[in-house]
Scaffold this motif. Structure first.
Motif, mmCIF file in Angstrom:
data_model
loop_
_atom_site.group_PDB
_atom_site.id
_atom_site.type_symbol
_atom_site.label_atom_id
_atom_site.label_comp_id
_atom_site.label_asym_id
_atom_site.label_seq_id
_atom_site.Cartn_x
_atom_site.Cartn_y
_atom_site.Cartn_z
ATOM 1 N N GLY A 111 0.877 -1.099 0.097
ATOM 2 C CA GLY A 111 0.146 0.102 0.057
ATOM 3 C C GLY A 111 0.795 1.162 0.174
ATOM 4 N N ASN A 112 0.322 2.320 0.249
ATOM 5 C CA ASN A 112 1.111 3.761 0.038
ATOM 6 C C ASN A 112 2.112 3.792 1.252
ATOM 7 N N HIS A 113 1.624 3.132 2.437
ATOM 8 C CA HIS A 113 2.451 3.130 3.785
ATOM 9 C C HIS A 113 3.794 2.517 3.522
ATOM 10 N N GLU A 114 3.587 1.131 3.035
ATOM 11 C CA GLU A 114 4.778 0.374 2.598
ATOM 12 C C GLU A 114 5.623 0.974 1.645
ATOM 13 N N GLY A 115 4.955 1.514 0.771
ATOM 14 C CA GLY A 115 6.108 2.367 -0.512
ATOM 15 C C GLY A 115 6.541 3.503 0.327
ATOM 16 N N ARG A 116 6.121 4.021 1.057
ATOM 17 C CA ARG A 116 6.755 5.438 1.843
ATOM 18 C C ARG A 116 8.056 4.644 2.640
ATOM 19 N N ILE A 117 7.966 3.563 3.412
ATOM 20 C CA ILE A 117 9.053 3.337 4.205
ATOM 21 C C ILE A 117 10.102 2.666 3.312
ATOM 22 N N TYR A 118 9.693 2.195 2.307
ATOM 23 C CA TYR A 118 10.615 1.364 1.374
ATOM 24 C C TYR A 118 11.433 2.335 0.461
ATOM 25 N N HIS A 119 10.736 3.424 0.062
ATOM 26 C CA HIS A 119 11.431 4.447 -1.005
ATOM 27 C C HIS A 119 11.839 5.558 -0.372
#
Length: 286
Positions: A111-119
């Motif tokens: 989701g967008n929250h995983e995307g934030r912490i990954y990238h």
């Protein structure tokens, strides 16, 4: 008269407070049955979405019990199992996922929250690296613009990892079909295709691409639900989102949107309890 109105306002506030407190701390199990052309045998899927580190009982024992009671063949996550707040622990999410992955095949779309912490390592440091390491240790299948085939069922599961621009506040934006194909390629067409796509706003594109079943979340059921009007506010802060939760159909394609298991942007729920979603796919003729 003034005292009467004052008392009435107090009663209304108390009523909404009770509803909000109750709905923000419980979940219901919602089931869907869907005919699936071309699959080889019946399959039961549990869909998890938007947990945001929420815990139901110690170590999520109530949620685990409900999942075990559903007896799924596999689990699919449509993302946002944790919350992207710098310094906030992701352990509640990773611990739950680890416990489930010991029992069931687990397919995880971002989701967008995983995307934030990954990238965005500048903002979140090693948070994404640590969370990913915990998931990999649990042997979860991470689907980031990737596909996995389940030949025993005649199913393909595709995980779509959307760019952050598709989660902007106050606007829905567009997802051109060409961009979707650039991320995940062409739809195979020789198997029943399940697309994990966290943001349901682009259902038209998902259906045009060829996804037989899209599973989504993100909208949290619209925070508060009203009779006939549905969800009131999306997580992008748009009023009355079209795809707030439930089952939708277009040109023979289906999307099931979970109202989520937790909250984040607007951390309350009113007449909108969290959802554990169970999907039964039944074989039919080709």
């Amino acid at each position: 008269m003034g005292m009467f109105f004052g008392a009435a306002i107090c009663v209304v506030i108390l009523f909404f407070s009770v509803v909000m407190l109750r709905d923000s701390n419980r979940f219901v199990t919602v089931s869907y049955s869907q005919k699936a052309r071309g699959i080889k045998k019946r399959i039961r899927i549990v869909l998890l979405s938007d947990l945001h580190n929420k815990q139901y009982g110690k170590d999520n024992e109530k949620l685990l019990a409900a999942i075990d009671s559903a007896a799924p063949d596999l689990i699919v996550s449509a993302g946002d199992m944790m919350t992207s707040v710098k310094g906030k622990s992701t352990e509640p999410a990773s611990r739950l996922i680890g416990q489930l992955a010991k029992k069931y095949p687990f397919y995880y779309g971002n989701g967008n929250h995983e995307g934030r912490i990954y990238h965005d390592r500048k903002a979140y440091g090693d948070m994404g690296k640590q969370y990913r390491r915990a998931l990999e240790k649990s042997r979860v299948c991470l689907l980031e613009n990737a596909v996995v085939q389940l030949p025993n069922y005649g199913i393909c599961i595709v995980g779509l990892d959307l760019h952050r621009e598709h989660y902007q506040k106050f606007r829905e934006g567009m997802l051109p079909l060409s961009e979707l194909k650039g991320l995940v390629g062409e739809c195979r067409g020789d198997c029943y295709t399940i697309l994990i796509a966290h943001n349901p706003a682009f259902f038209d594109t998902y259906a045009a691409w060829g996804a037989d079943l899209t599973v989504s979340g993100h909208v949290h059921g619209g925070v508060m639900r009203l009779p006939k009007l549905g969800g009131v506010l999306s997580t992008s802060l748009r009023l009355f989102p079209k795809y707030d939760g439930g089952k939708f159909e277009k040109d023979g394609k289906v999307m099931i949107v979970s109202r989520g298991l937790g909250s984040h942007t607007v951390p309350v729920r009113i007449w909108n309890p969290a959802e554990l979603v169970v999907i039964d796919l039944e074989p039919t003729g080709r």
